[in-house]
Each structure stands twice: as C-alpha cells, then as structure tokens.
Design a protein around this motif. Structure first.
Motif, mmCIF file in Angstrom:
data_model
loop_
_atom_site.group_PDB
_atom_site.id
_atom_site.type_symbol
_atom_site.label_atom_id
_atom_site.label_comp_id
_atom_site.label_asym_id
_atom_site.label_seq_id
_atom_site.Cartn_x
_atom_site.Cartn_y
_atom_site.Cartn_z
ATOM 1 N N SER A 1 50.249 49.592 53.404
ATOM 2 C CA SER A 1 51.038 48.459 52.906
ATOM 3 C C SER A 1 50.257 47.158 53.015
ATOM 4 C CB SER A 1 52.357 48.345 53.679
ATOM 5 O OG SER A 1 52.122 48.081 55.057
ATOM 6 N N SER A 2 49.448 47.022 54.061
ATOM 7 C CA SER A 2 48.620 45.819 54.212
ATOM 8 C C SER A 2 47.579 45.753 53.097
ATOM 9 C CB SER A 2 47.927 45.814 55.578
ATOM 10 O OG SER A 2 47.107 44.678 55.724
ATOM 11 N N LEU A 3 46.959 46.894 52.786
ATOM 12 C CA LEU A 3 45.984 46.940 51.696
ATOM 13 C C LEU A 3 46.644 46.607 50.361
ATOM 14 C CD1 LEU A 3 44.097 50.257 52.624
ATOM 15 C CD2 LEU A 3 43.313 47.928 53.023
ATOM 16 N N GLN A 4 47.827 47.191 50.137
ATOM 17 C CA GLN A 4 48.517 46.975 48.867
ATOM 18 C C GLN A 4 48.955 45.519 48.711
ATOM 19 O OE1 GLN A 4 51.541 49.984 49.260
ATOM 20 N NE2 GLN A 4 50.366 51.512 48.103
ATOM 21 N N ASN A 5 49.475 44.932 49.790
ATOM 22 C CA ASN A 5 49.891 43.528 49.731
ATOM 23 C C ASN A 5 48.704 42.619 49.426
ATOM 24 O OD1 ASN A 5 52.567 44.134 50.275
ATOM 25 N ND2 ASN A 5 52.352 43.845 52.481
ATOM 26 N N PHE A 6 47.574 42.914 50.057
ATOM 27 C CA PHE A 6 46.376 42.110 49.816
ATOM 28 C C PHE A 6 45.926 42.256 48.368
ATOM 29 C CE2 PHE A 6 41.879 41.127 49.780
ATOM 30 C CZ PHE A 6 41.780 40.044 50.627
ATOM 31 N N GLY A 7 45.963 43.493 47.868
ATOM 32 C CA GLY A 7 45.572 43.735 46.485
ATOM 33 C C GLY A 7 46.469 43.020 45.499
ATOM 34 N N ARG A 8 47.786 43.056 45.761
ATOM 35 C CA ARG A 8 48.721 42.385 44.853
ATOM 36 C C ARG A 8 48.506 40.875 44.841
ATOM 37 N NH1 ARG A 8 52.562 46.427 46.390
ATOM 38 N NH2 ARG A 8 53.113 45.231 48.237
ATOM 39 N N SER A 9 48.298 40.292 46.004
ATOM 40 C CA SER A 9 48.210 38.833 46.083
ATOM 41 C C SER A 9 46.879 38.302 45.563
ATOM 42 C CB SER A 9 48.436 38.361 47.522
ATOM 43 O OG SER A 9 47.450 38.889 48.385
ATOM 44 N N THR A 10 45.817 39.126 45.595
ATOM 45 C CA THR A 10 44.504 38.655 45.128
ATOM 46 C C THR A 10 44.104 39.239 43.784
ATOM 47 O OG1 THR A 10 43.337 40.457 46.277
ATOM 48 C CG2 THR A 10 43.681 38.392 47.499
ATOM 49 N N GLY A 11 44.809 40.276 43.334
ATOM 50 C CA GLY A 11 44.431 40.944 42.093
ATOM 51 C C GLY A 11 43.293 41.926 42.273
ATOM 52 N N ALA A 12 42.923 42.209 43.526
ATOM 53 C CA ALA A 12 41.776 43.079 43.789
ATOM 54 C C ALA A 12 42.152 44.551 43.654
ATOM 55 C CB ALA A 12 41.229 42.818 45.186
ATOM 56 N N VAL A 13 41.220 45.329 43.104
ATOM 57 C CA VAL A 13 41.369 46.777 43.006
ATOM 58 C C VAL A 13 40.591 47.460 44.127
ATOM 59 C CG1 VAL A 13 40.899 48.803 41.567
ATOM 60 C CG2 VAL A 13 41.707 46.680 40.516
ATOM 61 N N ASN A 14 39.369 46.969 44.355
ATOM 62 C CA ASN A 14 38.509 47.527 45.404
ATOM 63 C C ASN A 14 38.363 46.523 46.535
ATOM 64 O OD1 ASN A 14 37.668 49.976 43.932
ATOM 65 N ND2 ASN A 14 36.670 48.529 42.560
ATOM 66 N N LEU A 15 38.487 47.014 47.766
ATOM 67 C CA LEU A 15 38.342 46.155 48.935
ATOM 68 C C LEU A 15 37.140 46.606 49.755
ATOM 69 C CD1 LEU A 15 42.055 45.936 50.158
ATOM 70 C CD2 LEU A 15 40.865 44.498 48.500
#
Length: 745
Positions: free
Chosen positions: A282-296
């Motif tokens: 969920s932390s990864l997904q939230n970060f992806g949603r807020s930044t638009g990132a696909v790869n972290l």
C-alpha cells in the motif's frame, strides 16, 4: 425486481450521424439510405461482439456491452464500415454503472458516454479513462490521450482518449497551449517572444515546434515507464547519516534524468513525499499514485565494520510490488565519502535503461554535495542558512551545476536579481558542456530574471512536458501559466493532471500552493462553484498569508461578510506575524470594490484603518482613498513619500488621488517623476503605475500603451494587478485591454 438488482457495470456506446438534419433538408433519399446503413451496421457488429442494441433514435444509437474490450473492437469495425460507406459518424464509449429498466438503460454511465461522444469528430472513437484502463493488456488496441474534459452535467472532469487504429480518425487534440498556434494575433508581442524573428523561423530552428503544432503527443510523450527514486532508507541507526539517504536519491534522480527519453520524477517531488516502506504494498501504491511513477528505485544502506557502508538497491513496480529483473550489486563504500558508491549504483541503473552513451556531469566533490543536500534540507525553514550552504558548496566545487542553479533561484525569489544574474553568469563560465536539461534550466532562470514572461512560461512547459505528473514541475508550470501569462484555463488543465485526492497534505510542501493557484484560476474564470470545491482541500492550518487571499476573494464573491470575518480571525490566530492579517481587511474592501458593493467597501476600509490604529502605512492611506477621504489619504502618502522618495507605487497612488481632485498638473509631474526613477529589474512597475495615473486623468489610450509597455518589461499578473486592480475597472471590457492582459495569445 428492484432497481438495485437491475444495476450493473457495463460498457455504454453512443453513435451519432453528423450533419443529418442538413442532409435531410438537402437530399431526403440520401438521408434515409444513410440512416439505414447506420442501423444495419450497428446491429451486425454490436451482436458480433456480444453487445446489445438498446435503441436507435433518429440519427444515433445506444448500445451496451458486458466487456469494454468487446465494445472497442465492435466500435472499430462499425466505424471502418461506416467510413467505407461514407457515413459520417462519431462514437463515444464509457464504462460505468447503468440501471436497466424495461428495454432501456439509465444512469450516470449513460450520460458520460453520451457527453464523450459529443467531443468527437466524424470517423473518430473516443473513450473514457475507465475504458482505456481495460485495454492495457490488448497490445493491438492503441489509444491517444487527449486531455481532461469538462462535460455537461458531469461534476468532475473526465480524461478522454481516442482509439488509434487503421481507418479510424483522430480528432484535432485540444491544445493546452493554443496561444502558440495564434501567431497572427501577436502584433504587440512579437518582439517580446521572438525578438524580431518570425514564428516560422523559430519553428525552423525547432524552438517552438512541438508547441506551435499543438500535437499533444509531442508535448506529452508516452509515459508508461515513469521512474522515481524515493529517499533511501538508513539502516545504520545513526541519524546524522540521514543526509546520505537524500544524497543517493538526488544524485540517482539527476543522473537518470539526463537520459533524454526517460521520464523521471524530480527529486523535489520525491523529497516532498512521506518515506516509502519498501515492504508495504500500500505504501508503494500510494507513492506511485501521488507521483505518477511506475517503477521505483528502492535503496537502503547499512553499516559494515567501523567506517564502511553497504548499499543495497533494486527496482520495484509501484502497482504490484514486483521486483524488476535487474542485477544491481551491493556496493561497499567509505562512510566518509559514499558518493563514488552512489555514482556506481547510478551507472548500473543507467546501463539498464539507456541504449547509448550519455553525457553525465562529473561527480562533484563529496563536501560540495553534502553542503548542497544541507541547503535543500534548510530550504523551506531557513533561507539564509540555505544560502550559506550553497555558497559553501560552490566554494568546495566550482563546477557543481546544482548549487549554482539553486542559488540563482534563491536570489530570484528574494528579489536579488543582480546577484541571480551574476550567479548564472558564473555558472556558464565555470561549467563546460552543459546538458540539454541544464541549458533549459539556465534559459528558464534567465527569462525569469529579465522579465521575459512568455519565454519563461514556454521553458517551464518544456520541463513540465517531460513528466506532466511530476508535482514540482507541474506546480511550477501552474505558477507561470497564471502569473506570467494570465492563462487560468491552461493553469487548470495543468492542475488537473494531478488529482488533489492523490496528494498527502501532511507532508507536501507544494500542495497548499496548488490549491491556492487552482482557487485563483477558477475565480479568474468566474467559476465560483469549482473554486468552493477546491477550497475544501486547504488544511485546517495555513502557514502563509497568501493562502488566505483566495479564501477572502471567494468569500467576497459570495458577499459573505460573516465568512470574511471568520477567515481574517483564523489568519490572526494562525500566522506567526500577528499583524500581517490586518492587510486582509483591506483586501476584502478591494474585492467588494471590484464587485461595486460600496456598502461593504466602506465597512472593510474602516476596519483596515482601525486595525492599523491610524498609523502612517500604505494600506491605511489606500483605505482612506477607498472611503473617498482624498485629503486624508494624501496626508498619509506625503509622509510615506518623504520617508522613501523613490517608492513608485506610493507616488503613483498619490497622483491618482490628485487627478481625481482635478489637480492634473500634479498628476503629470508625478508621471515624469516616475519616469526618472527607472532602473533595472523593475519589471514594468513604472509604466504600470503611469498607466493607472493616465486612466484617472481620462487618457485611456495612453493608459493602454503604458500597460502594454509594462507587460513587455516583465510585469506579472499577481493577484492585486490588472484585472484585480479596482483603479483599472473602466478598462475591463475594453477589447484592447483584454488583448494586452493575455500576452501569449
């Protein structure tokens, strides 16, 4: 059966024959044949793809499918056959809730599908983002993103895509930057933007190509692999090493950004986010949603031995937490200088994503980089301290681009333009072989310093186009859209690229700025309801007076004096400077003057005077002016001008009052006095004030010429100028004034 039991998720398709009414009037038989062909092909291909025709209505149809993929494939076949038969039809598809009632369907999903269809052209197929998401794994079904649309009777904006298939037409994309196409409307500003060159010549040079042609695919390249580098995790247990975690994120982000076609979330946006828990999906997904990132790019470092660190790095998919197959070896470095190890990690990552050799700035000295990271950490808390760190960083390594760039930004924000100019000149002398991205940053800084507002906006768009969902670049483009070129609609189109619901206001230093800009943009467009909706996103506590400005303007627009008073009291409690809230009384008075509400003008002008306890202050002098107490106002301005004889705004306001009193010679002398006070980096202040004086003298043409000159000299569209200036109200409906206040059109 109840309505609830008849509710289901379905793909809804609308078709519509364009020009059918005119066709009936010109050739009734042709119209009937056209309608028959339309009905025949709809029935054939809806059924072939497991759909159901709900109804035909004259020149259109409504159909429903259980599968969005089937709906799109059906629409492609229908459109191809209709185009072969020369039947001009547009098609729209949406995936949403519908209610079945008898042989018909109803609901918001039906309404949205209908509105999407209306945005198309003959030969096109438009779909909503919900449909587009269902096509992700259908490699043969391609789409083109068109933008966010405000649809009739739909409360929220809807992202719309066009199906891109052989035989299917793509509609002209709604250009976010229409002004770049309108070169024929630049008679007053050609010199400002192109410095004597024609727009055609600039296109040939490639400087405006993607924007002038209005191709969103040039401006917004496909962003399917956006990368972000969250701040690394420090597993050493030594808090004083936290700066290394930020250093790793910044350096790797910087290096990956130099890969021209690789979309990378800026470090500023990453730094603004809450720390990412690499073990939490969920932390990864939230970060992806807020930044638009696909790869972290996830990283951490631990202590090994007495003075060594071990870096561990891998790449995860933000949506699934899946680890990407990428072999980045663990790196061991000295605790006293970990930067070479961080650079080694970058090279491994760069080798994975890049397919060619790339220029990358040399690694700065460790001391310079550490000072730079310290400056970034102090940026929002202590700008003086940040400046000290930046100067130290440059002293430690005179070839480190980032420190010069941030120092020039700092000087510009502080109004120290001479120092900002010198910082950029030193940068260009000290660093050879700037990358394209670095050159763009320098051009943007220089345009801002020299008041080239249209160019500054253009450069900000180029940064923004690299990744429209990057919070830092997106917010910066909003600022330039609203304040540099007065384009609230474009500001909002940029704003809509990042949903406010995706942001974490608890950790986001740019979030309040976004709400503030969005609120002001909607108010400039007289869209009060949307402004009220955006205002609800402001947190309970606001850190700066400027964020109360939009709230005051909104409350005044509603003539809600109770709310105005509550906002001012809230500012009085929350702002660190316990006197800065007093200006808001005056702002309310000006707002009511713009609304021609004389009663409330007098109420808040008097409240201003009472709040300042009648002390000689520009705000008090202006309040007396609003009350019509001109002689008293002049007395205050005389005191203020005696204290500072070169204060252009005070000289100008005093001259306006003299003109209203009929003392036109005094007003003329003030215009000449202001002309003698011209200096570098005033950004149109002198001609702007002269314009206000000329207008008060009844000289409209001279006023317009001076306003035009003010724009050319770099005057920006702050919330108290131009269309927010009560002294210019008589110009608001003047067509030439409207041209002047939109310089990029």
């Amino acid at each position: 059966m109840t309505e609830q039991s008849n509710r289901r998720l379905a793909a809804v398709m609308f078709t519509d024959i364009l020009g059918y009414t005119g066709m009936v009037q010109e050739d009734e038989q042709l119209a009937l044949r056209t309608m028959a062909t339309h009905e025949r092909l709809i029935k054939e291909y809806v059924q072939a793809y497991h759909g159901r025709v709900i109804k035909f209505y004259g020149d259109g149809s409504l159909s429903m499918y259980e599968s969005a993929v089937d709906a799109v494939r059906s629409a492609i076949e229908i459109q191809k056959r209709l185009r072969q038969a020369k039947v001009p039809v547009r098609i729209g598809i949406h995936l949403g809730d519908v209610v079945l009632r008898g042989q018909d369907i109803f609901g918001n999903g039906v309404n949205i599908a209908s509105r999407i269809e209306q945005q198309g052209i003959a030969g096109s197929i438009l779909i909503s983002d919900r449909v587009q998401q269902q096509l992700t794994n259908q490699k043969d079904l391609r789409t083109k993103y068109l933008g966010w649309f405000k649809l009739k009777n739909v409360k929220i904006r809807v992202p719309i895509y066009a199906v891109d298939a052989t035989g299917i037409l793509l509609p002209p994309k709604p250009n976010l930057f229409k002004r770049w196409q309108q070169t024929q409307k630049w008679p007053y500003y050609a010199g400002l933007l192109i410095l004597g060159l024609s727009a055609v010549a600039l296109v040939q040079q490639g400087k405006l190509k993607s924007l002038l042609h209005g191709d969103l695919d040039d401006v917004f390249r496909e962003r399917k692999e956006v990368i972000a580098v969250p701040v690394f995790e420090n597993f050493t247990g030594i808090d004083s090493l936290d700066f290394i975690a930020k250093m790793a994120s910044h350096w790797i982000t910087k290096g990956l950004s130099d890969i021209g076609e690789l979309p990378v979330v800026s470090y500023e946006s990453v730094e603004d986010e809450r720390p990412v828990n690499m073990a939490s999906l969920s932390s990864l997904q939230n970060f992806g949603r807020s930044t638009g990132a696909v790869n972290l790019v996830m990283g951490s470092f631990s202590r090994r031995g007495r003075d060594s660190l071990e870096f561990s790095t891998f790449v995860k998919k933000a949506s699934t937490g899946e680890v990407v197959s990428l072999d980045v070896p663990n790196i061991y470095v000295s605790m006293n200088n970990p930067l070479p190890g961080i650079h080694a990690i970058l090279n491994h990552l760069r080798g994975y994503w890049a397919s060619r050799n790339l220029h990358l700035s040399s690694v700065p000295s460790y001391g310079a980089y550490r000072s730079f990271i310290a400056a970034k950490a102090a940026w929002n808390k202590d700008r003086d301290r940040a400046e000290e760190y930046l100067l130290l960083s440059i002293q430690q390594d005179s070839s480190f681009f980032d420190s010069y760039d941030l120092l020039a930004t700092h000087y510009t924000n502080e109004g120290r333009y001479v120092e900002a100019k010198e910082a950029l000149e030193t940068l260009k002398r000290s660093i050879n072989g700037l990358s394209d991205r670095q050159k763009l940053k320098v051009q943007l800084r220089e345009a801002r310093i020299f008041g080239d507002n249209v160019d500054a906006f253009r450069y900000s768009l180029e940064e923004y186009a690299e990744n429209p969902q990057d919070l830092f670049a997106n917010t910066a483009a909003m600022v330039f859209a609203l304040e540099s070129v007065n384009e609230p609609e474009q500001c909002l189109e940029i704003f809509d690229r990042i949903s406010l619901d995706s942001l974490d206001f608890g950790s986001c230093s740019y979030c309040n700025e976004r709400v503030h800009l969005g609120l002001l943009a909607h108010l400039r467009l007289d869209d009060v309801e949307e402004a009220k909706e955006i205002a609800t996103y402001f947190p309970a506590r606001l850190p700066s007076r400027k964020y109360f400005v939009g709230l005051i303007r909104l409350a005044a627009r509603e003539s809600d004096t109770l709310l105005v008073n509550q906002i001012i009291q809230r500012a009085k409690i929350q702002l660190e400077d316990k006197t800065s809230h007093r200006y808001l009384y005056y702002l309310a008075a000006e707002c009511f003057q713009l609304l021609n509400n004389e009663e409330f003008v007098h109420v808040y002008a008097q409240k201003t005077i009472d709040a300042y306890e009648h002390r000689p202050d520009r705000t008090v002098a202006r309040a007396y002016y609003l009350l019509g107490k001109y002689e008293r106002s002049i007395q205050f301005f005389d005191v203020l001008i005696a204290q500072n004889p070169e204060h252009i705004a005070n000289i100008g306001q005093r001259a306006i009052i003299q003109a209203r009193l009929g003392n036109l010679k005094d007003a003329e002398r003030a215009i000449l006095t202001m002309e003698g006070l011209r200096a570098e980096f005033q950004f149109g202040d002198v001609p702007y004030q002269q314009a206000r004086v000329y207008l008060s003298m009844g000289k409209t043409d001279q006023a317009l010429l001076k306003l035009e000159q003010a724009i050319q000299e770099g005057c920006r569209f702050y919330y108290w100028l131009f269309e927010n200036d009560p002294d210019l109200m008589t110009l608001f409906r003047n067509p030439r004034f409207q041209e002047i206040v939109h310089p990029s059109r």
